[in-house]
Design a protein around this motif. Structure first.
Motif, PDB file in Angstrom:
ATOM      1  N   ASN A   1      25.922 -17.016  20.364  1.00  0.00           N
ATOM      2  CA  ASN A   1      25.242 -18.263  20.735  1.00  0.00           C
ATOM      3  C   ASN A   1      25.564 -19.417  19.783  1.00  0.00           C
ATOM      4  O   ASN A   1      24.758 -20.320  19.585  1.00  0.00           O
ATOM      5  CB  ASN A   1      23.722 -18.069  20.819  1.00  0.00           C
ATOM      6  CG  ASN A   1      23.070 -19.068  21.763  1.00  0.00           C
ATOM      7  OD1 ASN A   1      23.691 -19.538  22.709  1.00  0.00           O
ATOM      8  ND2 ASN A   1      21.818 -19.404  21.491  1.00  0.00           N
ATOM      9  N   LEU A   2      26.765 -19.393  19.196  1.00  0.00           N
ATOM     10  CA  LEU A   2      27.212 -20.515  18.382  1.00  0.00           C
ATOM     11  C   LEU A   2      27.781 -21.607  19.285  1.00  0.00           C
ATOM     12  O   LEU A   2      27.840 -21.462  20.500  1.00  0.00           O
ATOM     13  CB  LEU A   2      28.262 -20.041  17.361  1.00  0.00           C
ATOM     14  CG  LEU A   2      27.748 -19.068  16.283  1.00  0.00           C
ATOM     15  CD1 LEU A   2      28.910 -18.574  15.425  1.00  0.00           C
ATOM     16  CD2 LEU A   2      26.680 -19.727  15.414  1.00  0.00           C
ATOM     17  N   GLU A   3      28.213 -22.671  18.687  1.00  0.00           N
ATOM     18  CA  GLU A   3      28.616 -23.869  19.430  1.00  0.00           C
ATOM     19  C   GLU A   3      29.806 -23.603  20.350  1.00  0.00           C
ATOM     20  O   GLU A   3      30.800 -22.980  19.958  1.00  0.00           O
ATOM     21  CB  GLU A   3      28.968 -24.983  18.452  1.00  0.00           C
ATOM     22  CG  GLU A   3      29.338 -26.302  19.111  1.00  0.00           C
ATOM     23  CD  GLU A   3      29.701 -27.365  18.091  1.00  0.00           C
ATOM     24  OE1 GLU A   3      30.861 -27.373  17.633  1.00  0.00           O
ATOM     25  OE2 GLU A   3      28.820 -28.173  17.740  1.00  0.00           O
TER      26      GLU A   3
ATOM     27  N   LEU B   1      32.137 -25.855  23.429  1.00  0.00           N
ATOM     28  CA  LEU B   1      32.373 -27.117  24.129  1.00  0.00           C
ATOM     29  C   LEU B   1      33.495 -26.923  25.131  1.00  0.00           C
ATOM     30  O   LEU B   1      34.590 -26.474  24.785  1.00  0.00           O
ATOM     31  CB  LEU B   1      32.759 -28.227  23.137  1.00  0.00           C
ATOM     32  CG  LEU B   1      33.198 -29.568  23.757  1.00  0.00           C
ATOM     33  CD1 LEU B   1      32.065 -30.196  24.569  1.00  0.00           C
ATOM     34  CD2 LEU B   1      33.676 -30.525  22.674  1.00  0.00           C
TER      35      LEU B   1
ATOM     36  N   THR C   1      33.035 -21.774  18.531  1.00  0.00           N
ATOM     37  CA  THR C   1      32.818 -21.338  17.153  1.00  0.00           C
ATOM     38  C   THR C   1      32.433 -19.864  17.145  1.00  0.00           C
ATOM     39  O   THR C   1      31.603 -19.427  17.945  1.00  0.00           O
ATOM     40  CB  THR C   1      31.698 -22.164  16.498  1.00  0.00           C
ATOM     41  OG1 THR C   1      32.034 -23.559  16.569  1.00  0.00           O
ATOM     42  CG2 THR C   1      31.509 -21.771  15.037  1.00  0.00           C
TER      43      THR C   1
ATOM     44  N   LYS D   1      36.575 -22.115  14.047  1.00  0.00           N
ATOM     45  CA  LYS D   1      36.555 -22.967  15.226  1.00  0.00           C
ATOM     46  C   LYS D   1      37.877 -22.801  15.951  1.00  0.00           C
ATOM     47  O   LYS D   1      38.944 -23.057  15.389  1.00  0.00           O
ATOM     48  CB  LYS D   1      36.327 -24.434  14.843  1.00  0.00           C
ATOM     49  CG  LYS D   1      34.883 -24.767  14.539  1.00  0.00           C
ATOM     50  CD  LYS D   1      34.662 -26.269  14.476  1.00  0.00           C
ATOM     51  CE  LYS D   1      33.185 -26.599  14.363  1.00  0.00           C
ATOM     52  NZ  LYS D   1      32.951 -28.070  14.381  1.00  0.00           N
TER      53      LYS D   1
ATOM     54  N   ARG E   1      28.841 -17.271  25.245  1.00  0.00           N
ATOM     55  CA  ARG E   1      27.725 -17.364  24.299  1.00  0.00           C
ATOM     56  C   ARG E   1      27.263 -15.992  23.839  1.00  0.00           C
ATOM     57  O   ARG E   1      26.915 -15.788  22.669  1.00  0.00           O
ATOM     58  CB  ARG E   1      26.552 -18.117  24.954  1.00  0.00           C
ATOM     59  CG  ARG E   1      26.796 -19.606  25.161  1.00  0.00           C
ATOM     60  CD  ARG E   1      25.700 -20.228  25.993  1.00  0.00           C
ATOM     61  NE  ARG E   1      24.393 -19.993  25.380  1.00  0.00           N
ATOM     62  CZ  ARG E   1      23.244 -20.009  26.038  1.00  0.00           C
ATOM     63  NH1 ARG E   1      23.251 -20.189  27.354  1.00  0.00           N
ATOM     64  NH2 ARG E   1      22.105 -19.826  25.416  1.00  0.00           N
TER      65      ARG E   1
END
Length: 233
Positions: free
Chosen positions: A217-219, A221, A154, A191, A212
């Motif tokens: 520092n957003l999501e 995965l 994100t 996203k 990050r």
């Protein structure tokens, strides 16, 4: 009449048609199918992260195909009907990779060989394919599937997603392809989903840490590459 009944009860594989399957032949072929199937399952599933159901399928598929071939032997009409039934079969589980398809076809080929009483051919064919599989696994051809990942990250709308991570990807990956972009949080965030291949021996945590810093520092995965990964966005 009693003698006739005893004869029928002993010949469990007798046919009402023109062809008959001999009990001893059926037993020997079935044992060979099970042994070779077990060897195939061990070769393609041992320490390779495959499920128990897939290993069981590889082990038992040869004997199932063998019985079908024995039943249709010499009967063209039944053979055509069985071929039509096979054409309707669909694998309902998650699609596997090319190597899974190879293993399934190998199991079916072994069943065809044992079903036509070519037992030595079935064993030699299996040994050759397994040996070839081991050789090609050792050779440095292509990228390891373990290094193929799906990256979902994100970023704020202020970042230009087209090239914002290019330098990081050059450092940590051999391939990084942007597959999907989706807006979220009332359009204030993007996203992104990438298909990436990490370089051999790369530190995955260091890779994520640099991402990050770049995305505030957003999501983030990082997951094993899945065919339906886009559904999780």
């Amino acid at each position: 009449m009693l003698n006739n009944f005893q004869t029928f009860s002993l010949d469990l594989t007798s046919s009402v048609g023109t062809s008959t399957i001999n009990n001893s032949t059926f037993f020997i072929c079935s044992v060979v199918s099970l042994l070779v199937g077990a060897a195939i399952a061990f070769s393609f599933c041992y320490k390779q992260g495959k499920s128990k159901s897939f290993a069981t399928t590889l082990a038992l598929l040869p004997v199932i195909v063998q019985v079908i071939i024995m039943l249709v032997n010499g009967n063209l009409g039944t053979g055509v009907a069985v071929a039509g039934a096979f054409s309707l079969v669909r694998f309902r589980s998650m699609p596997g990779n090319a190597k899974d398809i190879l293993a399934i076809f190998l199991s079916m080929a072994v069943g065809l060989a044992t079903g036509t009483n070519h037992l030595v051919l079935a064993a030699l064919f299996t040994v050759i394919v397994i040996a070839g599989n081991i050789v090609y696994m050792i050779l440095p051809l292509g990228e390891s599937a373990e290094n193929e990942k799906s990256l979902m990250i994100t970023i704020p709308e202020s970042l230009d997603y087209s090239e914002v991570f290019d330098d990081i990807f050059d450092k940590f990956t051999t391939k990084a392809k942007l597959e999907q972009v989706k807006t979220t949080n009332m359009g204030s965030l993007f996203k992104l989903r990438y298909d990436i291949t990490l370089k051999k021996g790369v530190n995955e945590k260091a890779f994520i840490d640099e991402l990050r810093v770049r995305n505030g520092n957003l999501e983030i995965l990082v997951a094993r590459k899945l065919p339906d990964m886009e559904k999780q966005l």
